[in-house]
Design a protein around this motif. Structure first.
Motif, PDB file in Angstrom:
ATOM      1  N   ILE A   1      12.234   0.695   7.660  1.00  0.00           N
ATOM      2  CA  ILE A   1      11.453   0.861   8.892  1.00  0.00           C
ATOM      3  C   ILE A   1      10.892  -0.496   9.273  1.00  0.00           C
TER       4      ILE A   1
ATOM      5  N   PRO B   1       8.455  -2.628  12.136  1.00  0.00           N
ATOM      6  CA  PRO B   1       7.393  -2.352  13.118  1.00  0.00           C
ATOM      7  C   PRO B   1       7.598  -3.027  14.474  1.00  0.00           C
TER       8      PRO B   1
ATOM      9  N   ARG C   1       0.821  -1.220   0.000  1.00  0.00           N
ATOM     10  CA  ARG C   1       0.000   0.000   0.000  1.00  0.00           C
ATOM     11  C   ARG C   1       0.851   1.264   0.000  1.00  0.00           C
ATOM     12  N   GLY C   2       2.019   1.210   0.592  1.00  0.00           N
ATOM     13  CA  GLY C   2       2.934   2.348   0.501  1.00  0.00           C
ATOM     14  C   GLY C   2       2.560   3.540   1.365  1.00  0.00           C
ATOM     15  N   SER C   3       1.975   3.298   2.539  1.00  0.00           N
ATOM     16  CA  SER C   3       1.605   4.460   3.363  1.00  0.00           C
ATOM     17  C   SER C   3       2.838   5.191   3.896  1.00  0.00           C
ATOM     18  N   ASN C   4       3.909   4.471   4.165  1.00  0.00           N
ATOM     19  CA  ASN C   4       5.147   5.156   4.594  1.00  0.00           C
ATOM     20  C   ASN C   4       5.739   5.951   3.446  1.00  0.00           C
TER      21      ASN C   4
ATOM     22  N   ALA D   1      10.300   0.853   2.110  1.00  0.00           N
ATOM     23  CA  ALA D   1       9.055   1.251   2.777  1.00  0.00           C
ATOM     24  C   ALA D   1       8.032   0.140   2.563  1.00  0.00           C
ATOM     25  N   GLY D   2       8.115  -0.876   3.429  1.00  0.00           N
ATOM     26  CA  GLY D   2       7.227  -2.024   3.254  1.00  0.00           C
ATOM     27  C   GLY D   2       7.661  -2.840   2.052  1.00  0.00           C
TER      28      GLY D   2
ATOM     29  N   GLU E   1       5.143   5.393  12.679  1.00  0.00           N
ATOM     30  CA  GLU E   1       6.009   5.177  11.514  1.00  0.00           C
ATOM     31  C   GLU E   1       5.936   6.388  10.589  1.00  0.00           C
TER      32      GLU E   1
HETATM   33  C1  GRF Z   1       4.952  -1.105   7.810  1.00  0.00           C
HETATM   34  O1  GRF Z   1       4.335  -1.516   8.987  1.00  0.00           O
HETATM   35  C2  GRF Z   1       6.442  -1.214   7.917  1.00  0.00           C
HETATM   36  O2  GRF Z   1       6.911  -1.018   9.211  1.00  0.00           O
HETATM   37  C3  GRF Z   1       6.699  -2.621   7.495  1.00  0.00           C
HETATM   38  O3  GRF Z   1       5.766  -2.888   6.487  1.00  0.00           O
HETATM   39  C4  GRF Z   1       4.637  -2.039   6.652  1.00  0.00           C
HETATM   40  C5  GRF Z   1       4.485  -1.302   5.358  1.00  0.00           C
HETATM   41  O4  GRF Z   1       3.338  -0.498   5.322  1.00  0.00           O
HETATM   42  N1  GRF Z   1       8.071  -2.777   7.078  1.00  0.00           N
HETATM   43  P1  GRF Z   1       3.144   0.565   4.171  1.00  0.00           P
HETATM   44  O5  GRF Z   1       3.241  -0.203   2.855  1.00  0.00           O
HETATM   45  O6  GRF Z   1       4.214   1.592   4.282  1.00  0.00           O
HETATM   46  O7  GRF Z   1       1.783   1.117   4.374  1.00  0.00           O
END
Ligand code: GRF
Length: 210
Positions: A105, A107, A11-14, A84-85, A171
């Motif tokens: 990152i 979690p 999804r790439g929220s980070n 990022a994920g 995050e």
């Molecule tokens: C996050 O919880 C990150 O810590 C882990 O994967 C997840 C990715 O989420 N490495 P997003 O794709 O950034 O929403």
């Protein structure tokens, strides 16, 4: 201006938090996914960011995928590569190639709970605090120098999902900050530890603060 390449798998929220932070002197040169339909790709495209897909399933082994991934990334001349994920274990060669300029990152509050299912593990172990960690990437999984951490309480009725949602909010704060600190040059590696020379608090964040 520093070039940043962000790698995602979902999804790439980070990634969105980093893009939305509009970090001074940072250019998001590209968002690259290993999963063709990663939801974050469409978001990045809409923002006018260059995107690319390199499907790991099309390569015969990890080494070959990683080599091609590095070639693709290097085409964008990155100063920093941000995971990022990105749900792939990277080969030692890949990690060494980007040593000191590859961030992830995770979690959990490292060094606790490396690998997957971090929130389940935190709840199962009876931890009262959980959180997330930004770290430099080295060949050993989730073990590179810690750049910053944020902690949240674990509540009595937490499930892995409710805890994950609380941690995710952190995050989205600490990852853009870590990228900004890298870009501004205030992150230094001293004796294998990442030190932020412009902060005295060692980059620790607690929910509800700053
Ligand atoms: C996050 O919880 C990150 O810590 C882990 O994967 C997840 C990715 O989420 N490495 P997003 O794709 O950034 O929403």
């Amino acid at each position: 201006m520093k070039n940043i390449v962000i790698l995602i798998s979902g999804r790439g929220s980070n990634m969105q938090a980093i893009v939305n932070a509009d970090i001074p002197n940072a250019k998001i040169a590209a968002v690259i996914a290993n999963v063709p339909n990663a939801a974050g790709l469409a978001w990045a495209k809409e923002k006018g960011i260059a995107t690319a897909v390199l499907n790991h399933k099309e390569f015969k082994n990890r080494a070959e995928f990683d080599m091609n991934l590095a070639m693709l990334i290097d085409g964008y001349k990155p100063d920093l590569v941000v995971l990022a994920g990105f749900m792939r274990i990277l080969s030692p060669q890949f990690c060494q190639h980007y040593q000191g300029r590859l961030m992830n990152i995770h979690p959990s509050l490292l060094p606790s709970f490396k690998g997957l299912h971090t929130h389940e593990e935190a709840i199962k172990s009876g931890c009262k605090l959980a959180g997330c960690t930004v770290h430099f990437v080295t060949p050993e999984l989730d073990s590179g120098a810690i750049i910053s951490q944020a902690a949240v309480p674990v509540l009595n009725d937490d499930t892995a999902d409710t805890l994950a949602a609380r941690v995710l909010q952190c995050e989205h704060k600490i990852y853009p900050q870590a990228v900004a600190d890298f870009v501004s040059g205030s992150l230094k590696l001293v004796d294998h530890h990442a030190v932020n020379v412009s902060r005295s608090d060692k980059n620790a964040f607690l929910l509800g603060q700053g």
